[in-house]
Design an enzyme around this catalytic site. Structure first.
Site, PDB file in Angstrom:
ATOM      1  CG  ASP A  26      -2.006   1.011   1.155  1.00  0.00           C
ATOM      2  OD1 ASP A  26      -2.324   1.465   0.038  1.00  0.00           O
ATOM      3  OD2 ASP A  26      -2.543   1.376   2.210  1.00  0.00           O
ATOM      4  CG  HIS A  43      -0.024   1.651  -9.124  1.00  0.00           C
ATOM      5  ND1 HIS A  43      -0.291   1.262  -7.825  1.00  0.00           N
ATOM      6  CD2 HIS A  43      -1.079   2.412  -9.500  1.00  0.00           C
ATOM      7  CE1 HIS A  43      -1.464   1.768  -7.445  1.00  0.00           C
ATOM      8  NE2 HIS A  43      -1.953   2.471  -8.447  1.00  0.00           N
ATOM      9  CG  LEU A 137       9.231 -17.201  -1.878  1.00  0.00           C
ATOM     10  CD1 LEU A 137       8.937 -17.031  -0.402  1.00  0.00           C
ATOM     11  CD2 LEU A 137       9.656 -15.860  -2.476  1.00  0.00           C
TER      12      LEU A 137
HETATM   13  C1  FPP Z   1      -2.166  -0.031  -3.200  1.00  0.00           C
HETATM   14  O1  FPP Z   1      -1.671   1.296  -3.168  1.00  0.00           O
HETATM   15  C2  FPP Z   1      -1.601  -0.730  -4.341  1.00  0.00           C
HETATM   16  C3  FPP Z   1      -2.315  -1.320  -5.337  1.00  0.00           C
HETATM   17  C4  FPP Z   1      -3.791  -1.298  -5.386  1.00  0.00           C
HETATM   18  C5  FPP Z   1      -1.629  -1.979  -6.477  1.00  0.00           C
HETATM   19  C6  FPP Z   1      -0.399  -2.766  -6.140  1.00  0.00           C
HETATM   20  C7  FPP Z   1       0.300  -3.074  -7.396  1.00  0.00           C
HETATM   21  C8  FPP Z   1       1.644  -3.094  -7.565  1.00  0.00           C
HETATM   22  C9  FPP Z   1       2.609  -2.896  -6.480  1.00  0.00           C
HETATM   23  C10 FPP Z   1       2.242  -3.297  -8.915  1.00  0.00           C
HETATM   24  C11 FPP Z   1       1.784  -4.489  -9.714  1.00  0.00           C
HETATM   25  C12 FPP Z   1       2.135  -5.769  -9.127  1.00  0.00           C
HETATM   26  C13 FPP Z   1       2.886  -6.748  -9.679  1.00  0.00           C
HETATM   27  C14 FPP Z   1       2.827  -8.076  -9.034  1.00  0.00           C
HETATM   28  C15 FPP Z   1       3.764  -6.573 -10.841  1.00  0.00           C
HETATM   29  P1  FPP Z   1      -2.676   2.509  -3.379  1.00  0.00           P
HETATM   30  O2  FPP Z   1      -2.780   2.791  -4.827  1.00  0.00           O
HETATM   31  O3  FPP Z   1      -3.987   2.209  -2.731  1.00  0.00           O
HETATM   32  O4  FPP Z   1      -1.939   3.658  -2.643  1.00  0.00           O
HETATM   33  P2  FPP Z   1      -2.623   4.900  -1.883  1.00  0.00           P
HETATM   34  O5  FPP Z   1      -3.362   4.328  -0.699  1.00  0.00           O
HETATM   35  O6  FPP Z   1      -1.454   5.734  -1.486  1.00  0.00           O
HETATM   36  O7  FPP Z   1      -3.535   5.589  -2.864  1.00  0.00           O
END
Ligand code: FPP
Length: 246
Positions: A26, A43, A137
């Site tokens: 997050d 992201h 893993l």
């Molecule tokens: C949450 O942060 C994150 C997500 C919803 C997406 C996570 C995806 C990745 C890390 C990249 C793709 C993954 C792979 C496996 C290649 P948020 O967007 O909710 O952050 P915020 O709370 O600051 O808005």
């Protein structure tokens, strides 16, 4: 002057390590906003952190790692952001196919894949296929995953088996449900990490986390480093787990 700078000593590893770690990745959006960048850039950096942390978990001898890449609720985000996360997943899978052959990581996916693009589903199947016999893993990537959806899915499977006369309703117990979760056959998570300063479980591994230790960290996911994982491991080792006993 010495010719070589001494490498920083490896931290002393705690004697008790979690067998299974879950991570809610997050804070990507806030990380990007702080820098005046579009959320998709956050992201992108988050995907890099994911790669680094997977390698670090392997190095530390963690047996199972489950990461939350896309939730059943994330479809509510702007289409551009959903597309960006899907593209990152697609790129990761394409770029990693060669590594999948050489690394000792078993990659698996958990979630409901029906709404995903067919080419992504094919890449996911290929990644699972290529890494199926790896013994290091086990990496579970949660895509279109929701804990409630997973429990409802398991309940549906049980109901179908009961209706077909293959399962007496009296045999439905905790084990029967666990065996129908997407993580069937794997140990429950011991430690769940949530960076970004939010204190929520957000529908992640609801069934499996009954006795997980949570570590919430005030750092945004793109800034999360191997040393932060080590700190969480040290914190986990200090916890006294009693599983409802004394
Ligand atoms: C949450 O942060 C994150 C997500 C919803 C997406 C996570 C995806 C990745 C890390 C990249 C793709 C993954 C792979 C496996 C290649 P948020 O967007 O909710 O952050 P915020 O709370 O600051 O808005």
């Amino acid at each position: 002057m010495p010719l070589f700078r001494k490498k920083a000593p490896e931290p002393e590893l705690p004697s008790v390590l979690p067998e299974h770690i879950g991570i809610i990745m997050d804070g990507n959006g806030r990380w990007a906003k702080k820098r005046g960048l579009p959320r998709r850039a956050g992201h992108g950096y988050g995907a890099q952190t994911f790669r680094t942390i997977v390698k670090h978990c392997e190095k530390r001898g963690i047996r199972y790692l489950t990461v939350y890449a896309f939730s059943t609720e994330n479809w509510k985000r702007p289409q551009e952001e959903v597309d960006a996360i899907m593209n990152l997943l697609r790129d990761y899978l394409k770029e990693s196919l060669a590594d999948f052959q050489t690394e000792n990581i078993r990659t698996r996916f958990i979630g409901n894949f029906e709404p995903l693009a067919p080419d992504i589903r094919a890449l996911m199947r290929e990644a699972e296929e290529v890494t199926r016999d790896k013994t290091g893993l086990t990496l579970n990537i949660a895509v279109n995953y929701g804990g409630r959806e997973e429990i409802a899915h398991a309940a549906r499977l049980l109901a179908e088996e009961a209706a077909a006369g293959k399962l007496p309703p009296g045999d439905i117990d905790e084990q029967a449900l666990s065996a129908r979760m997407y993580t069937a056959g794997q140990p429950d998570p011991d430690l769940i990490l949530r960076p970004s300063g939010e204190y929520r479980t957000s529908n992640f591994l609801l069934w499996q986390s009954a006795y997980a230790e949570y570590v919430f960290m005030d750092i945004l996911w793109p800034d999360f480093r191997p040393a932060d994982l080590d700190m969480a491991l040290a914190e986990y080792a200090r916890r006294s787990r009693r599983f409802g006993g004394v």
